[in-house]
Design a protein around this motif. Structure first.
Motif, mmCIF file in Angstrom:
data_model
loop_
_atom_site.group_PDB
_atom_site.id
_atom_site.type_symbol
_atom_site.label_atom_id
_atom_site.label_comp_id
_atom_site.label_asym_id
_atom_site.label_seq_id
_atom_site.Cartn_x
_atom_site.Cartn_y
_atom_site.Cartn_z
ATOM 1 N N LEU A 161 0.823 -1.206 0.000
ATOM 2 C CA LEU A 161 0.000 0.000 0.000
ATOM 3 C C LEU A 161 0.862 1.263 0.000
ATOM 4 C CD1 LEU A 161 -2.958 -0.841 2.420
ATOM 5 C CD2 LEU A 161 -2.988 -0.684 -0.074
ATOM 6 N N VAL A 162 1.984 1.212 0.714
ATOM 7 C CA VAL A 162 2.885 2.365 0.729
ATOM 8 C C VAL A 162 3.463 2.595 -0.672
ATOM 9 C CG1 VAL A 162 5.075 3.258 1.618
ATOM 10 C CG2 VAL A 162 3.425 2.211 3.179
ATOM 11 N N GLU A 163 3.828 1.508 -1.358
ATOM 12 C CA GLU A 163 4.348 1.650 -2.728
ATOM 13 C C GLU A 163 3.299 2.275 -3.645
ATOM 14 O OE1 GLU A 163 6.056 -1.763 -4.517
ATOM 15 O OE2 GLU A 163 7.284 -2.274 -2.781
ATOM 16 N N VAL A 164 2.058 1.789 -3.530
ATOM 17 C CA VAL A 164 0.979 2.352 -4.356
ATOM 18 C C VAL A 164 0.767 3.816 -4.007
ATOM 19 C CG1 VAL A 164 -1.494 2.228 -4.853
ATOM 20 C CG2 VAL A 164 -0.159 0.120 -4.676
ATOM 21 N N ALA A 165 0.791 4.145 -2.724
ATOM 22 C CA ALA A 165 0.598 5.541 -2.294
ATOM 23 C C ALA A 165 1.700 6.436 -2.846
ATOM 24 C CB ALA A 165 0.560 5.615 -0.770
ATOM 25 N N GLN A 166 2.932 5.963 -2.843
ATOM 26 C CA GLN A 166 4.027 6.758 -3.375
ATOM 27 C C GLN A 166 3.842 7.020 -4.870
ATOM 28 O OE1 GLN A 166 7.243 4.196 -2.165
ATOM 29 N NE2 GLN A 166 7.597 5.293 -0.251
ATOM 30 N N GLN A 167 3.397 5.998 -5.596
ATOM 31 C CA GLN A 167 3.153 6.169 -7.028
ATOM 32 C C GLN A 167 2.002 7.139 -7.269
ATOM 33 O OE1 GLN A 167 2.502 2.160 -8.356
ATOM 34 N NE2 GLN A 167 4.614 1.532 -8.002
ATOM 35 N N ASP A 168 0.918 6.988 -6.480
ATOM 36 C CA ASP A 168 -0.232 7.875 -6.654
ATOM 37 C C ASP A 168 0.096 9.307 -6.255
ATOM 38 O OD1 ASP A 168 -1.828 5.891 -7.675
ATOM 39 O OD2 ASP A 168 -2.875 5.471 -5.793
ATOM 40 N N LEU A 169 0.930 9.473 -5.226
ATOM 41 C CA LEU A 169 1.302 10.825 -4.823
ATOM 42 C C LEU A 169 2.118 11.509 -5.914
ATOM 43 C CD1 LEU A 169 0.972 12.811 -2.498
ATOM 44 C CD2 LEU A 169 3.108 11.939 -1.519
ATOM 45 N N ALA A 170 2.937 10.725 -6.610
ATOM 46 C CA ALA A 170 3.695 11.298 -7.730
ATOM 47 C C ALA A 170 2.759 11.749 -8.843
ATOM 48 C CB ALA A 170 4.688 10.262 -8.265
ATOM 49 N N THR A 171 1.613 11.076 -8.949
ATOM 50 C CA THR A 171 0.639 11.423 -9.988
ATOM 51 C C THR A 171 -0.202 12.630 -9.593
ATOM 52 O OG1 THR A 171 0.500 9.130 -10.741
ATOM 53 C CG2 THR A 171 -1.340 10.581 -11.315
ATOM 54 N N VAL A 172 -0.703 12.650 -8.345
ATOM 55 C CA VAL A 172 -1.609 13.741 -7.928
ATOM 56 C C VAL A 172 -0.841 14.993 -7.536
ATOM 57 C CG1 VAL A 172 -3.345 12.091 -7.163
ATOM 58 C CG2 VAL A 172 -1.747 13.049 -5.484
ATOM 59 N N GLY A 173 0.445 14.833 -7.269
ATOM 60 C CA GLY A 173 1.271 15.991 -6.954
ATOM 61 C C GLY A 173 1.442 16.205 -5.459
ATOM 62 N N LEU A 174 2.398 17.041 -5.150
ATOM 63 C CA LEU A 174 2.700 17.374 -3.759
ATOM 64 C C LEU A 174 2.827 18.894 -3.659
ATOM 65 C CD1 LEU A 174 3.320 15.995 -1.047
ATOM 66 C CD2 LEU A 174 5.732 16.086 -1.616
ATOM 67 N N PRO A 175 1.813 19.584 -3.113
ATOM 68 C CA PRO A 175 0.621 19.048 -2.459
ATOM 69 C C PRO A 175 -0.381 18.455 -3.446
ATOM 70 C CG PRO A 175 0.501 21.429 -2.578
ATOM 71 C CD PRO A 175 1.869 21.057 -3.078
ATOM 72 N N PRO A 176 -1.300 17.599 -2.964
ATOM 73 C CA PRO A 176 -2.208 16.885 -3.862
ATOM 74 C C PRO A 176 -3.185 17.820 -4.583
ATOM 75 C CG PRO A 176 -2.127 15.838 -1.690
ATOM 76 C CD PRO A 176 -1.454 17.166 -1.565
ATOM 77 N N ALA A 177 -3.310 17.624 -5.883
ATOM 78 C CA ALA A 177 -4.291 18.360 -6.672
ATOM 79 C C ALA A 177 -5.653 17.683 -6.525
ATOM 80 C CB ALA A 177 -3.878 18.389 -8.142
ATOM 81 N N ILE A 178 -6.681 18.476 -6.279
ATOM 82 C CA ILE A 178 -7.995 17.921 -5.970
ATOM 83 C C ILE A 178 -8.578 17.157 -7.155
ATOM 84 C CG2 ILE A 178 -10.375 18.532 -5.357
ATOM 85 C CD1 ILE A 178 -9.105 20.899 -3.749
ATOM 86 N N THR A 179 -8.487 17.710 -8.353
ATOM 87 C CA THR A 179 -9.054 17.012 -9.513
ATOM 88 C C THR A 179 -8.325 15.702 -9.792
ATOM 89 O OG1 THR A 179 -7.657 18.360 -10.971
ATOM 90 C CG2 THR A 179 -9.925 19.115 -10.589
ATOM 91 N N ALA A 180 -7.014 15.676 -9.564
ATOM 92 C CA ALA A 180 -6.262 14.435 -9.756
ATOM 93 C C ALA A 180 -6.678 13.387 -8.723
ATOM 94 C CB ALA A 180 -4.763 14.713 -9.660
ATOM 95 N N LEU A 181 -6.925 13.832 -7.494
ATOM 96 C CA LEU A 181 -7.417 12.908 -6.466
ATOM 97 C C LEU A 181 -8.760 12.314 -6.875
ATOM 98 C CD1 LEU A 181 -6.618 14.848 -3.165
ATOM 99 C CD2 LEU A 181 -5.762 12.570 -3.757
#
Length: 333
Positions: free
Chosen positions: A241-261
């Protein structure tokens, strides 16, 4: 104290601790966290025998009970007998309002371990510390997690190895039942100090030890092994789950973009938001995370505002992204 375990020592093979140490490979030299109880006494003796001259001991004096001085004296006598250098660190472990005594003591211990390694043992390059928690402690931790409705991190219980503030910590006895640890000491005629709070059933962990573990042993004799296997499965799933979260965070951005979420499934939203918040040193409750997911789903207009309390801080909407602001009481534990 010794006579309590005489029957166990005669009936048990008492090979658990030697087998555990046979597969333990710390960086040398290393230290053993020595409380003075049976478990840490056995771990120190076993390590000192296997790695003569390569082992040190650190004792944390919490100052929370009258017996604390007896623990220190036992540690001093044992280390003198083994010719093992001992560092004693006195800490103030009283808990703050709203904080559990166990958490306060744990934080004080790890801070003290780090201080000893950096200040007193710097010239010896001590980077590894062994802690004597065993199979019974692991089961108790899992049952506590279940009682609190914990997710995978809680069900994974205690890791056998982890790093904190530049120190590698080890739990080499996690597969060894507590009775075998004590039996090993009894066979050698080695004393230990009993913590009087260990029998105080006002503490949930002690009630589990006194009431649930004997019942589990009667119903499921192999429960320590099966619980340990479940903990390993939970730890593996959590790592994924941590690996998936890291990949998804790279996609949604840091800080997370709402539309990407919003483009992720809700379970993946929950996973990546939890991971993002933990990177901010904030662990959301289940209710807080559910509330945040609801707000993200509802955020379909430019004027929609988000302002939710999470841990000691707040998650807010800033333009198109989420932002976390830590509160005044935020800690990095």
């Amino acid at each position: 104290m010794i006579s309590r375990w005489a029957t166990v020592a005669r009936s048990a093979t008492a090979q658990g601790l030697p087998e555990a140490l046979a597969s333990f490979s710390p960086g040398l030299p290393f230290a053993v966290a020595l409380s003075g109880g049976a478990d840490s006494t056995a771990l120190l003796v076993g390590c000192a025998e296997k790695w003569p001259g390569q082992v040190r001991a650190v004792h944390i004096h919490h100052g929370l009970q009258a017996a604390a001085d007896d623990f220190e004296r036992h540690c001093q006598a044992l280390c003198a007998q083994l010719n093992v250098p001992l560092a004693v660190k006195r800490v103030q472990a009283r808990h703050a309002p709203g904080e559990s005594p166990e958490d306060a003591a744990r934080k004080a211990r790890y801070a003290a371990f780090g201080a000893v390694a950096r200040e007193e043992w710097a010239q010896h390059a001590i980077k590894d510390i062994a802690i004597a928690q065993h199979a019974d402690d692991q089961v108790e931790t899992m049952l506590l997690a279940l009682s609190r409705g914990a997710g995978l991190p809680g069900l994974a219980a205690m890791p056998a190895r982890w790093e904190r503030d530049g120190i590698v910590y080890h739990r080499p006895l996690l597969a060894v039942p507590g009775a075998l640890v004590r039996a090993w000491l009894v066979e050698r005629g080695l004393p230990w100090v009993e913590d009087p709070t260990n029998t105080d059933e006002r503490f949930t962990r002690n009630r589990i030890r006194a009431r649930l573990l004997p019942a589990l042993a009667d119903a499921f004799p192999q429960f320590r092994e099966t619980f340990a296997r479940s903990a390993r499965h939970a730890a593996q799933a959590q790592a994924l789950l941590v690996e998936v979260a890291q990949q998804d965070l790279a996609t949604v951005g840091l800080p997370p973009a709402i539309t990407a979420l919003q483009g992720l499934s809700q379970p993946r939203q929950a996973n990546v938001l939890r991971h993002w918040l933990q990177l901010q040193q904030a662990t959301p409750s289940a209710a807080q995370l559910d509330q945040l997911l609801t707000q993200v789903a509802a955020c379909t207009t430019r004027g929609h505002q988000i302002h939710l309390k999470v841990a000691t801080g707040h998650v807010t909407r800033v333009g198109t992204v989420l932002h976390y602001t830590a509160g005044a009481g935020q800690t990095d534990d």
